[in-house]
Scaffold this motif. Structure first.
Motif, PDB file in Angstrom:
ATOM      1  N   ASP A  17       0.824  -1.212   0.000  1.00  0.00           N
ATOM      2  CA  ASP A  17       0.000   0.000   0.000  1.00  0.00           C
ATOM      3  C   ASP A  17       0.858   1.261   0.000  1.00  0.00           C
ATOM      4  OD1 ASP A  17      -2.235  -1.570   0.003  1.00  0.00           O
ATOM      5  OD2 ASP A  17      -2.648  -1.345   2.150  1.00  0.00           O
ATOM      6  N   THR A  18       1.976   1.218   0.734  1.00  0.00           N
ATOM      7  CA  THR A  18       2.865   2.385   0.783  1.00  0.00           C
ATOM      8  C   THR A  18       3.496   2.648  -0.581  1.00  0.00           C
ATOM      9  OG1 THR A  18       3.363   1.938   3.109  1.00  0.00           O
ATOM     10  CG2 THR A  18       4.868   3.388   1.920  1.00  0.00           C
ATOM     11  N   LEU A  19       4.017   1.611  -1.205  1.00  0.00           N
ATOM     12  CA  LEU A  19       4.621   1.777  -2.527  1.00  0.00           C
ATOM     13  C   LEU A  19       3.592   2.262  -3.536  1.00  0.00           C
ATOM     14  CD1 LEU A  19       6.869  -1.424  -2.705  1.00  0.00           C
ATOM     15  CD2 LEU A  19       7.536   0.891  -2.054  1.00  0.00           C
ATOM     16  N   ARG A  24       1.330   6.556  -6.887  1.00  0.00           N
ATOM     17  CA  ARG A  24       0.158   7.323  -7.287  1.00  0.00           C
ATOM     18  C   ARG A  24       0.429   8.824  -7.171  1.00  0.00           C
ATOM     19  NH1 ARG A  24      -3.264   5.712  -3.615  1.00  0.00           N
ATOM     20  NH2 ARG A  24      -3.699   3.748  -4.665  1.00  0.00           N
ATOM     21  N   ILE A  25       1.137   9.226  -6.117  1.00  0.00           N
ATOM     22  CA  ILE A  25       1.485  10.646  -5.962  1.00  0.00           C
ATOM     23  C   ILE A  25       2.346  11.120  -7.131  1.00  0.00           C
ATOM     24  CG2 ILE A  25       2.799  12.282  -4.554  1.00  0.00           C
ATOM     25  CD1 ILE A  25       1.947  10.668  -2.094  1.00  0.00           C
ATOM     26  N   ASP A  26       3.320  10.303  -7.499  1.00  0.00           N
ATOM     27  CA  ASP A  26       4.197  10.668  -8.614  1.00  0.00           C
ATOM     28  C   ASP A  26       3.426  10.737  -9.923  1.00  0.00           C
ATOM     29  OD1 ASP A  26       6.640  10.982  -7.244  1.00  0.00           O
ATOM     30  OD2 ASP A  26       6.903   8.817  -7.149  1.00  0.00           O
ATOM     31  N   LEU A  27       2.507   9.820 -10.128  1.00  0.00           N
ATOM     32  CA  LEU A  27       1.713   9.846 -11.354  1.00  0.00           C
ATOM     33  C   LEU A  27       0.826  11.082 -11.425  1.00  0.00           C
ATOM     34  CD1 LEU A  27       0.659   6.080 -11.658  1.00  0.00           C
ATOM     35  CD2 LEU A  27       2.303   7.325 -13.060  1.00  0.00           C
ATOM     36  N   VAL A  28       0.291  11.487 -10.289  1.00  0.00           N
ATOM     37  CA  VAL A  28      -0.507  12.710 -10.254  1.00  0.00           C
ATOM     38  C   VAL A  28       0.349  13.912 -10.622  1.00  0.00           C
ATOM     39  CG1 VAL A  28      -1.766  14.291  -8.733  1.00  0.00           C
ATOM     40  CG2 VAL A  28      -2.202  11.831  -8.610  1.00  0.00           C
ATOM     41  N   GLU A  29       1.556  13.979 -10.081  1.00  0.00           N
ATOM     42  CA  GLU A  29       2.449  15.089 -10.410  1.00  0.00           C
ATOM     43  C   GLU A  29       2.866  15.053 -11.880  1.00  0.00           C
ATOM     44  OE1 GLU A  29       5.696  15.101  -7.712  1.00  0.00           O
ATOM     45  OE2 GLU A  29       4.483  15.759  -5.992  1.00  0.00           O
ATOM     46  N   GLU A  30       3.025  13.849 -12.437  1.00  0.00           N
ATOM     47  CA  GLU A  30       3.350  13.742 -13.861  1.00  0.00           C
ATOM     48  C   GLU A  30       2.214  14.304 -14.704  1.00  0.00           C
ATOM     49  OE1 GLU A  30       6.051  12.706 -15.306  1.00  0.00           O
ATOM     50  OE2 GLU A  30       7.130  11.336 -13.988  1.00  0.00           O
ATOM     51  N   SER A  36       6.566  19.170 -18.833  1.00  0.00           N
ATOM     52  CA  SER A  36       7.851  18.836 -18.227  1.00  0.00           C
ATOM     53  C   SER A  36       8.198  17.367 -18.451  1.00  0.00           C
ATOM     54  CB  SER A  36       7.811  19.155 -16.727  1.00  0.00           C
ATOM     55  OG  SER A  36       8.996  18.744 -16.098  1.00  0.00           O
ATOM     56  N   THR A  37       7.191  16.502 -18.342  1.00  0.00           N
ATOM     57  CA  THR A  37       7.418  15.072 -18.557  1.00  0.00           C
ATOM     58  C   THR A  37       7.815  14.791 -20.000  1.00  0.00           C
ATOM     59  OG1 THR A  37       5.783  14.569 -16.847  1.00  0.00           O
ATOM     60  CG2 THR A  37       6.374  12.794 -18.368  1.00  0.00           C
ATOM     61  N   ILE A  38       7.102  15.409 -20.952  1.00  0.00           N
ATOM     62  CA  ILE A  38       7.402  15.185 -22.362  1.00  0.00           C
ATOM     63  C   ILE A  38       8.799  15.685 -22.704  1.00  0.00           C
ATOM     64  CG2 ILE A  38       6.744  15.843 -24.713  1.00  0.00           C
ATOM     65  CD1 ILE A  38       3.835  15.934 -23.727  1.00  0.00           C
ATOM     66  N   LEU A 110      11.118   2.466   5.135  1.00  0.00           N
ATOM     67  CA  LEU A 110      10.532   2.181   3.826  1.00  0.00           C
ATOM     68  C   LEU A 110      10.387   3.441   2.979  1.00  0.00           C
ATOM     69  CD1 LEU A 110       9.240  -0.034   2.044  1.00  0.00           C
ATOM     70  CD2 LEU A 110       7.050   0.485   3.142  1.00  0.00           C
ATOM     71  N   ILE A 111      10.438   4.596   3.601  1.00  0.00           N
ATOM     72  CA  ILE A 111      10.180   5.847   2.889  1.00  0.00           C
ATOM     73  C   ILE A 111      11.172   6.106   1.752  1.00  0.00           C
ATOM     74  CG2 ILE A 111      10.140   8.363   3.163  1.00  0.00           C
ATOM     75  CD1 ILE A 111       8.831   7.960   5.858  1.00  0.00           C
ATOM     76  N   PRO A 112      12.493   5.915   1.944  1.00  0.00           N
ATOM     77  CA  PRO A 112      13.408   6.164   0.817  1.00  0.00           C
ATOM     78  C   PRO A 112      13.104   5.316  -0.410  1.00  0.00           C
ATOM     79  CG  PRO A 112      14.631   5.969   2.868  1.00  0.00           C
ATOM     80  CD  PRO A 112      13.227   5.559   3.169  1.00  0.00           C
ATOM     81  N   VAL A 113      12.705   4.075  -0.193  1.00  0.00           N
ATOM     82  CA  VAL A 113      12.372   3.204  -1.325  1.00  0.00           C
ATOM     83  C   VAL A 113      11.110   3.700  -2.005  1.00  0.00           C
ATOM     84  CG1 VAL A 113      11.858   0.842  -2.028  1.00  0.00           C
ATOM     85  CG2 VAL A 113      13.428   1.274  -0.131  1.00  0.00           C
ATOM     86  N   ALA A 114      10.086   4.003  -1.204  1.00  0.00           N
ATOM     87  CA  ALA A 114       8.799   4.411  -1.767  1.00  0.00           C
ATOM     88  C   ALA A 114       8.885   5.753  -2.486  1.00  0.00           C
ATOM     89  CB  ALA A 114       7.754   4.479  -0.650  1.00  0.00           C
ATOM     90  N   MET A 115       9.623   6.702  -1.920  1.00  0.00           N
ATOM     91  CA  MET A 115       9.692   8.035  -2.506  1.00  0.00           C
ATOM     92  C   MET A 115      10.459   8.045  -3.825  1.00  0.00           C
ATOM     93  SD  MET A 115      10.301  10.582   0.760  1.00  0.00           S
ATOM     94  CE  MET A 115      10.001  12.063  -0.205  1.00  0.00           C
ATOM     95  N   ASN A 116      11.305   7.059  -4.045  1.00  0.00           N
ATOM     96  CA  ASN A 116      12.177   7.101  -5.226  1.00  0.00           C
ATOM     97  C   ASN A 116      11.876   6.001  -6.232  1.00  0.00           C
ATOM     98  OD1 ASN A 116      14.272   8.490  -6.523  1.00  0.00           O
ATOM     99  ND2 ASN A 116      15.793   7.010  -5.875  1.00  0.00           N
TER     100      ASN A 116
END
Length: 273
Positions: A17-19, A24-30, A36-38, A110-116
């Protein structure tokens, strides 16, 4: 009811769930910044064209063109894994959302793995796109070495994630860390032999190449992806085993240091939780 449901989740469910949440947060920002993504993906075309036209002008063989391109692709792919966590952490600290992440019922290690994780995946994708473009321009690529090449790239990304955890720990405590990461990235591009085999380095500095994971990834990728590539340094199998050991040691140490840094920052009042 809701807290009771949260606490009843298994450890595996919490990790999944954390990952998923951070991806999902990163996809929203994308989706929020599509231009910027393109542009980020289009930007990888220019280095490929630069090396291609340079090789044409200097009458360099396709093999040498791919030798340089594979090194540049690995550096570009590992760069996201190396700097993604520190960039994301700085962004969260500037917006004041880091404390929000930390109050969630998940282990801090777990945060460093999930955030990156998302930046690591996109970094690997960028490296693959660069190599694919080089192949389309006439560079030789051995299809049989692609699966092993992806495994080596994955291990290199894990190793850079571990190193990024140490840099993130420094940022948490001292609010600075970008110059250190930038200096390491520049040194790794030279010591890793991105544009040349590390054997051409002076003997007095060549030993440092074996301290950065980039050198193992680049050497293994060249031997795996290029047919009739002369052996340089360690064999792909030896490089893979060293990378696996490097990941196991540095990843465990990096997550431990990051977790302790968060607890120390909390006690010192750096974090408002």
């Amino acid at each position: 009811m809701y807290p009771a449901t949260i606490h009843k989740r298994s450890r595996a469910t919490k990790i999944f769930d954390t990952l998923e949440a951070y991806i999902r947060i990163d996809l929203v920002e994308e989706r929020m910044f599509p231009a910027s993504t393109i542009m980020r993906y289009l930007a990888v075309v220019f280095p490929v064209l630069l090396y291609y036209f340079q090789s044409t002008f200097l009458d360099i063989t396709p093999e040498l063109f791919m030798t340089m391109l594979i090194g540049a692709a690995v550096i570009a792919g590992l760069q996201d894994a190396l700097t993604g966590l520190t960039s994301r952490l700085n962004f969260a600290m500037e917006r004041g959302t880091l404390e929000t992440y930390l109050v969630e019922p998940v282990p801090w290690a777990l945060i460093p793995v999930a955030m990156n994780i998302w930046r690591s995946v996109t970094g690997a994708l960028l490296a693959c796109v660069m190599v694919a473009l080089g192949w389309m321009l006439g560079g030789p690529v051995a299809a049989s070495g692609i699966p092993a090449g992806l495994l080596v790239l994955f291990l290199g990304i894990l190793a850079c994630n571990a190193l990024g955890s140490f840099a993130a720990s420094f940022i948490l405590l001292f609010k600075r860390g970008e110059p250190v990461v930038m200096l390491y990235s520049l040194a790794a591009s030279v010591l890793g032999g991105a544009l040349f085999p590390i054997e051409v380095l002076p003997v007095w500095i060549r030993w440092a190449s074996y301290l950065v994971p980039h050198s193992y990834v680049i050497a293994a990728e060249r031997q795996l992806l290029m047919p009739d590539m002369p052996a340089e340094g360690l064999s792909p199998l030896a490089a893979t085993l060293i990378l696996a050991l490097f990941c196991a040691v540095t990843f465990a140490a990096g997550l431990f240091v990051f977790d302790r840094s968060l607890r120390l920052a909390r006690r010192l009042g750096i974090l408002s939780i």
